[in-house]
Design a protein around this motif. Structure first.
Motif, mmCIF file in Angstrom:
data_model
loop_
_atom_site.group_PDB
_atom_site.id
_atom_site.type_symbol
_atom_site.label_atom_id
_atom_site.label_comp_id
_atom_site.label_asym_id
_atom_site.label_seq_id
_atom_site.Cartn_x
_atom_site.Cartn_y
_atom_site.Cartn_z
ATOM 1 N N CYS A 183 1.631 -6.787 2.226
ATOM 2 C CA CYS A 183 1.416 -5.460 2.798
ATOM 3 C C CYS A 183 0.067 -4.898 2.379
ATOM 4 O O CYS A 183 -0.681 -4.346 3.192
ATOM 5 C CB CYS A 183 2.546 -4.528 2.360
ATOM 6 S SG CYS A 183 2.411 -2.841 2.983
ATOM 7 N N ARG A 184 -0.261 -5.046 1.098
ATOM 8 C CA ARG A 184 -1.539 -4.560 0.585
ATOM 9 C C ARG A 184 -2.694 -5.338 1.203
ATOM 10 O O ARG A 184 -3.716 -4.764 1.594
ATOM 11 C CB ARG A 184 -1.564 -4.653 -0.943
ATOM 12 C CG ARG A 184 -0.677 -3.616 -1.626
ATOM 13 C CD ARG A 184 -0.483 -3.905 -3.108
ATOM 14 N NE ARG A 184 0.345 -2.873 -3.724
ATOM 15 C CZ ARG A 184 -0.104 -1.782 -4.329
ATOM 16 N NH1 ARG A 184 -1.422 -1.590 -4.432
ATOM 17 N NH2 ARG A 184 0.719 -0.902 -4.845
ATOM 18 N N THR A 220 -5.660 -8.231 -5.060
ATOM 19 C CA THR A 220 -4.372 -7.711 -5.496
ATOM 20 C C THR A 220 -3.616 -8.729 -6.346
ATOM 21 O O THR A 220 -3.657 -9.928 -6.068
ATOM 22 C CB THR A 220 -3.488 -7.285 -4.305
ATOM 23 O OG1 THR A 220 -2.288 -6.682 -4.800
ATOM 24 C CG2 THR A 220 -3.145 -8.452 -3.399
ATOM 25 N N ASP A 272 6.077 -9.586 -0.839
ATOM 26 C CA ASP A 272 6.014 -8.706 0.332
ATOM 27 C C ASP A 272 5.011 -7.583 0.118
ATOM 28 O O ASP A 272 4.268 -7.216 1.037
ATOM 29 C CB ASP A 272 7.397 -8.121 0.630
ATOM 30 C CG ASP A 272 8.348 -9.152 1.228
ATOM 31 O OD1 ASP A 272 7.861 -10.197 1.694
ATOM 32 O OD2 ASP A 272 9.568 -8.914 1.206
ATOM 33 N N ASP A 273 4.982 -7.038 -1.092
ATOM 34 C CA ASP A 273 4.027 -5.975 -1.407
ATOM 35 C C ASP A 273 2.603 -6.519 -1.369
ATOM 36 O O ASP A 273 1.678 -5.864 -0.871
ATOM 37 C CB ASP A 273 4.338 -5.375 -2.771
ATOM 38 C CG ASP A 273 3.499 -4.140 -3.078
ATOM 39 O OD1 ASP A 273 3.103 -3.430 -2.129
ATOM 40 O OD2 ASP A 273 3.246 -3.878 -4.273
ATOM 41 N N ALA A 274 2.415 -7.731 -1.894
ATOM 42 C CA ALA A 274 1.086 -8.347 -1.865
ATOM 43 C C ALA A 274 0.601 -8.511 -0.433
ATOM 44 O O ALA A 274 -0.568 -8.239 -0.116
ATOM 45 C CB ALA A 274 1.116 -9.699 -2.576
ATOM 46 N N THR A 295 4.761 -6.787 -8.473
ATOM 47 C CA THR A 295 5.821 -6.151 -7.697
ATOM 48 C C THR A 295 6.570 -7.195 -6.876
ATOM 49 O O THR A 295 7.676 -7.591 -7.223
ATOM 50 C CB THR A 295 5.251 -5.043 -6.789
ATOM 51 O OG1 THR A 295 4.146 -5.569 -6.026
ATOM 52 C CG2 THR A 295 4.783 -3.857 -7.614
ATOM 53 N N SER A 296 5.966 -7.667 -5.800
ATOM 54 C CA SER A 296 6.621 -8.684 -4.965
ATOM 55 C C SER A 296 5.608 -9.316 -4.025
ATOM 56 O O SER A 296 4.523 -8.774 -3.793
ATOM 57 C CB SER A 296 7.744 -8.052 -4.140
ATOM 58 O OG SER A 296 7.203 -7.167 -3.169
ATOM 59 N N ALA A 354 -0.351 -8.091 -6.816
ATOM 60 C CA ALA A 354 1.005 -7.617 -6.535
ATOM 61 C C ALA A 354 2.041 -8.736 -6.542
ATOM 62 O O ALA A 354 3.205 -8.498 -6.879
ATOM 63 C CB ALA A 354 1.021 -6.888 -5.190
ATOM 64 N N SER A 378 -1.331 3.087 -6.065
ATOM 65 C CA SER A 378 -0.633 3.164 -4.785
ATOM 66 C C SER A 378 -1.419 2.428 -3.702
ATOM 67 O O SER A 378 -2.638 2.221 -3.827
ATOM 68 C CB SER A 378 -0.433 4.627 -4.379
ATOM 69 O OG SER A 378 -1.674 5.217 -4.044
ATOM 70 N N LEU A 379 -0.713 2.075 -2.658
ATOM 71 C CA LEU A 379 -1.374 1.431 -1.525
ATOM 72 C C LEU A 379 -2.450 2.341 -0.948
ATOM 73 O O LEU A 379 -3.551 1.884 -0.608
ATOM 74 C CB LEU A 379 -0.340 1.087 -0.453
ATOM 75 C CG LEU A 379 -0.881 0.545 0.868
ATOM 76 C CD1 LEU A 379 -1.666 -0.743 0.643
ATOM 77 C CD2 LEU A 379 0.249 0.326 1.864
#
Length: 288
Positions: free
Chosen positions: A170-171, A157, A166-168, A163-164, A159, A131-132
């Motif tokens: 954000c992380r 990361t 955007d997730d990369a 995942t995506s 990500a 999780s983040l």
């Protein structure tokens, strides 16, 4: 502090305006060769570590003790600064803290902590992320674990390919806010993705492999990429060379007829024979 100059060299790379390729290193011989050839930085990858130490695939089998000991051997052999792939930190956030302590003592110039779920979960064939919130906790623990403030901590990361994008992003932004020194990305597939990352973050960027269209140093430098990995070809080349030599000997080739062996001059240089002879003359009374 004995290793501070190495860490300051890595920091100068990250604070500079150019993008460099590090030399992939995994033992005392490879790091000395990389240093002699003028590489500004060594990269000790997890897959290279697993192969060199265990002869195993990169599936989180190597332990922190084994990784740190191999780093310690390289630190003794050369002064080249080394960035270490510390995987997931070998456990939870408390384990991450200890990972930083051990690798700092072993002489690493910097290390990466990633948010991949390792070892792989039971029944899962695809890579997963923690999780983040847990990822941020690991970054905070890594920063808390260092005693030398010049040691570089990178938040990593994958990500973008798990995942995506955007997730990369954000992380990366969360790890940046936690205080890491640089951001390490894997799985970046295009210039558009890298452009988006550069626009959304502020820290120096490290790329762990990328498609050919991204491998233009001036372009990467303009997107704050300061280090771009090129894989781990040296250990692959060494594996092939050992295989070919042993195969030839097994099939009856005379040692004198073998091709591709290191010359006596190169071997002497790698083992620092001249330095050993000089020390022997000084402390053992031997002739130079």
């Amino acid at each position: 502090m004995a290793f501070r100059s190495r860490r300051e060299t890595l920091r100068s790379i990250l604070s500079g305006s150019a993008c460099i390729h590090p030399g992939s290193v995994y033992d005392a011989i490879s790091i000395r060769i990389a240093e002699d050839l003028g590489f500004p930085l060594g990269m000790f990858g997890g897959s290279a570590a697993s192969l060199a130490v265990l002869g195993d695939a990169d599936v989180a089998l190597i332990t922190l003790t084994e990784l740190a000991e191999q780093m310690r051997r390289m630190s003794r052999a050369a002064t080249l600064p080394v960035l270490v792939d510390a995987d997931h930190g070998y456990g939870n956030a408390l384990n991450v803290r200890r990972t930083v302590q051990e690798l700092e003592t072993a002489g690493a110039a910097g290390l990466t902590i990633e948010d991949t779920l390792l070892p792989a979960a039971f029944g899962e064939t695809k890579a997963q992320l923690i999780s983040l919130e847990e990822g941020v906790g690991k970054m905070k623990a890594a920063l808390d674990g260092r005693s030398d403030p010049s040691l570089v901590i990178m938040g990593r990361t994958g990500a973008a390919s798990i995942t995506s994008l955007d997730d990369a992003i954000c992380r990366a932004q969360a790890y940046e806010a936690a205080g890491v020194d640089a951001l390490f990305f894997t799985g970046i597939k295009s210039r558009a993705e890298l452009d988006a990352i550069a626009a959304a973050t502020r820290l120096p960027v490290v790329l762990g492999g990328a498609p050919e269209e991204l491998n233009v140093l001036d372009y990467l430098a303009a997107r704050r990429v300061r280090i771009a990995l090129q894989g781990h070809a040296p250990i692959a080349a060494a594996t092939q060379a050992v295989y070919d030599t042993l195969k030839a000997l097994r099939e009856g080739t005379s040692p004198k007829a073998l091709k591709g062996l290191a010359s006596a001059e190169l071997t002497s240089r790698v083992m620092r024979e001249a330095d050993v002879k000089a020390r022997s003359a000084d402390v053992l009374g031997l002739k130079k």
